[in-house]
Design a protein around this motif. Structure first.
Motif: not given
Length: 575
Positions: A207-211, A221, A228, A232, A251, A334-335, A358
């Protein structure tokens, strides 16, 4: 890991550099083989066993030089990314010269064709060569072509040649990704080709997320799929970019549904669903993951998210490149993707917005059962040898030279640069026979982490030194060091290989249970079945009744799926 979907421009070069050119010392480090001694050529054109008999008096030298020199024939399938120094060609370059100087082998290409995509001109040319019998002594083939040549009884059994001439380091590399690499080239207990190994672990999903958005909205997190879903929704409704407009989505998704960026595999894995993978059922039989009940659950949730506007309304017409434009523009946070995503497309978001950050996370589960990524066998090419060929061991000697030059104990920064990448040119592509360590990129992460902890950079190999330099430039605040940011997000302390390391250390990676050549019905029907899957799943996400999944399962079975399943299980029973 090999990046199967090609891209144009600088982004393609960067990702390819990570995948193909990065080097490490290998998990065991061993495998240094001396190259000074000479070994005589094989005494027979008929079989590997006669070569073995001729060597009984002297141990085989994995890097021994032929005296007198020999010539071998092969063919090459290239593409438009092949670049050369002035005066060099695919027939005359740094690798062909090194092979001549160090091994006493002249490589002759019977033909060279551009077009290495599946079903492209290269594959078509090889199919014609197989049909006509006009084959070189050393043959690069895909799994289907390998099976065809084995069934025609045209290939040499390389079992003894491999055992005698593969260097310890080559043997280590062949098994770094597990036993299936060599098993996929083994027929009736005989090793009929040498696989060009890649890295399945590099293809795991995460999972990649804009932290920075997580922190701004005070969100936790992701530890579960419920997290998730909450992220989203928040990224869609709570204005994470702060511009006062409802212009962000939760997403990212691409029109092909699957792939290393903005695909659904990782999302599905969170539901313990495995599309386009073969898995074992409770009885031990192999079944298609695409038609299991868990897929229906995952599609139902995606439909709900689409209705809420958390998925791009126009995903059905956007390939990975178009989907990436949303991320670059700061409109999605997120993706599900793979380890290389910071190099493309996330670095473009960083260039556009210096505050963007990210973070990668392991896959999470919808229930109390651990989510596990499932991966395909990372082999696209096999190297086979005709029965009539002389010196079959030359194949292993060239592969030994390749791995020793790239990651062996004897390599040097200058030697590595000369043969792998120099002045932005990927020279490694020139050598006809290759094998890549599955742990190469993971070891870069671990070695950089060790160097950072100890302050000792002396053990870093050439590629690791370059990565460390670029990361240090970014961390020191050097202007225009976004590429260093991308490498830090991949190889750094909290980079994507921290996730991969967890998968490997916790033994979480699941293999596709089918790793053989396409079955007859696959060749005939699989493209149609996959097209149907894409259409039905896309329409369900966009609002078609969820029970259409049940009709898809029934149609899939009737239109060739049951026949494919029977063939896959026949193959499985033979292993």
């Amino acid at each position: 890991m090999k990046l199967w979907k090609s891209r144009s421009g600088v982004a393609a070069w960067l990702v390819a550099s990570l995948v193909f050119v990065s080097a490490c010392s290998g998990s065991g480090g061993g495998g240094k083989a001396s190259g000074g001694a000479e070994s005589p050529p094989a005494s027979s054109a008929g079989s590997a066993s006669q070569e073995t008999q001729s060597q009984e008096a002297a141990p085989a030298d994995p890097l021994g030089k032929y005296d007198p020199p020999i010539e071998i024939t092969t063919v090459r399938i290239v593409n438009d990314t092949y670049k050369y120094a002035e005066g060099d060609t695919i027939d005359n370059n740094v690798w062909t010269r090194s092979i001549q100087e160090k091994l006493g082998i002249t490589v002759k290409n019977n033909w060279v064709v551009s077009g290495d995509a599946p079903g492209g001109q290269g594959e078509q040319k090889m199919n014609v060569s197989i049909a006509s019998g006009d084959l070189p002594d050393f043959i690069p083939v895909n799994s289907r072509q390998l099976k065809q040549l084995v069934e025609a009884d045209l290939l040499m059994d390389l079992t003894d040649v491999y055992e005698q001439y593969a260097s310890p380091f080559t043997k280590e590399i062949m098994n770094q990704d597990g036993p299936n690499a060599l098993a996929s080239a083994t027929f009736d207990g005989k090793l009929m080709a040498i696989p060009n190994t890649g890295s399945s672990m590099d293809g795991t999903f995460m999972i990649w997320v804009r932290s920075d958005w997580l922190q701004k909205l005070n969100l936790p997190e992701p530890k579960t799929m419920d997290d998730v879903f909450a992220i989203s929704e928040a990224f869609t409704t709570r204005d994470p970019d702060g511009n006062g407009k409802p212009d962000t989505i939760g997403i990212s998704l691409n029109k092909d549904l699957y792939g290393g960026y903005a695909g659904l595999e990782g999302f599905m894995n969170g539901f313990h669903a495995y599309p386009r993978q073969w898995i074992k059922d409770e009885s031990g039989q192999l079944v298609s993951g695409s038609i299991q009940p868990e897929m229906k659950q995952a599609l139902s949730k995606l439909q709900e998210m689409y209705k809420k506007g958390e998925i791009d309304r126009e995903f059905g017409v956007k390939d990975q490149g178009k989907a990436a434009e949303f991320a670059a523009a700061g409109r999605v946070g997120m993706h599900f993707g793979q380890m290389w995503n910071p190099l493309w497309p996330l670095v473009d978001n960083k260039k556009n917005d210096g505050s963007a950050q990210w973070q990668s996370y392991p896959l999470v589960s919808v229930d109390d059962k651990t989510a596990q990524p499932r991966v395909n066998l990372a082999i696209g090419t096999y190297y086979a040898v005709l029965k009539k060929a002389n010196n079959p061991e030359a194949l292993l000697k060239i592969i030994n030279l390749f791995v020793e030059t790239g990651w062996g104990e004897s390599t040097t920064p200058d030697n590595y640069a000369e043969h792998f990448t120099k002045d932005g040119v990927e020279r490694h592509k020139y050598i006809p026979f290759q094998a890549w360590p599955a742990r190469k990129n993971l070891d870069i992460h671990l070695h950089l982490l060790e160097a950072a902890n100890t302050g000792d950079k002396s053990k870093l190999n050439p590629e690791e030194q370059d990565n460390e330099r670029q990361i240090s430039e970014y961390l020191s605040g050097k202007e225009g060091a976004e590429l260093g940011w991308a490498y830090e997000r991949v190889f750094g302390k909290d980079g994507s290989f921290k996730v991969v390391d967890k998968y490997v250390s916790d033994n979480l990676i699941l293999p596709n249970e089918f790793y053989g050549a396409p079955t007859p019905t696959m060749v005939e029907k699989d493209a149609t079945l996959q097209k149907m899957e894409l259409e039905v799943f896309s329409k369900i996400i966009m609002g078609d009744p969820i029970d259409n999944f049940d009709k898809f399962v029934s149609d899939w079975k009737k239109l060739g799926g049951d026949a494919i399943t029977a063939e896959v299980n026949e193959w499985h029973a033979s292993k």
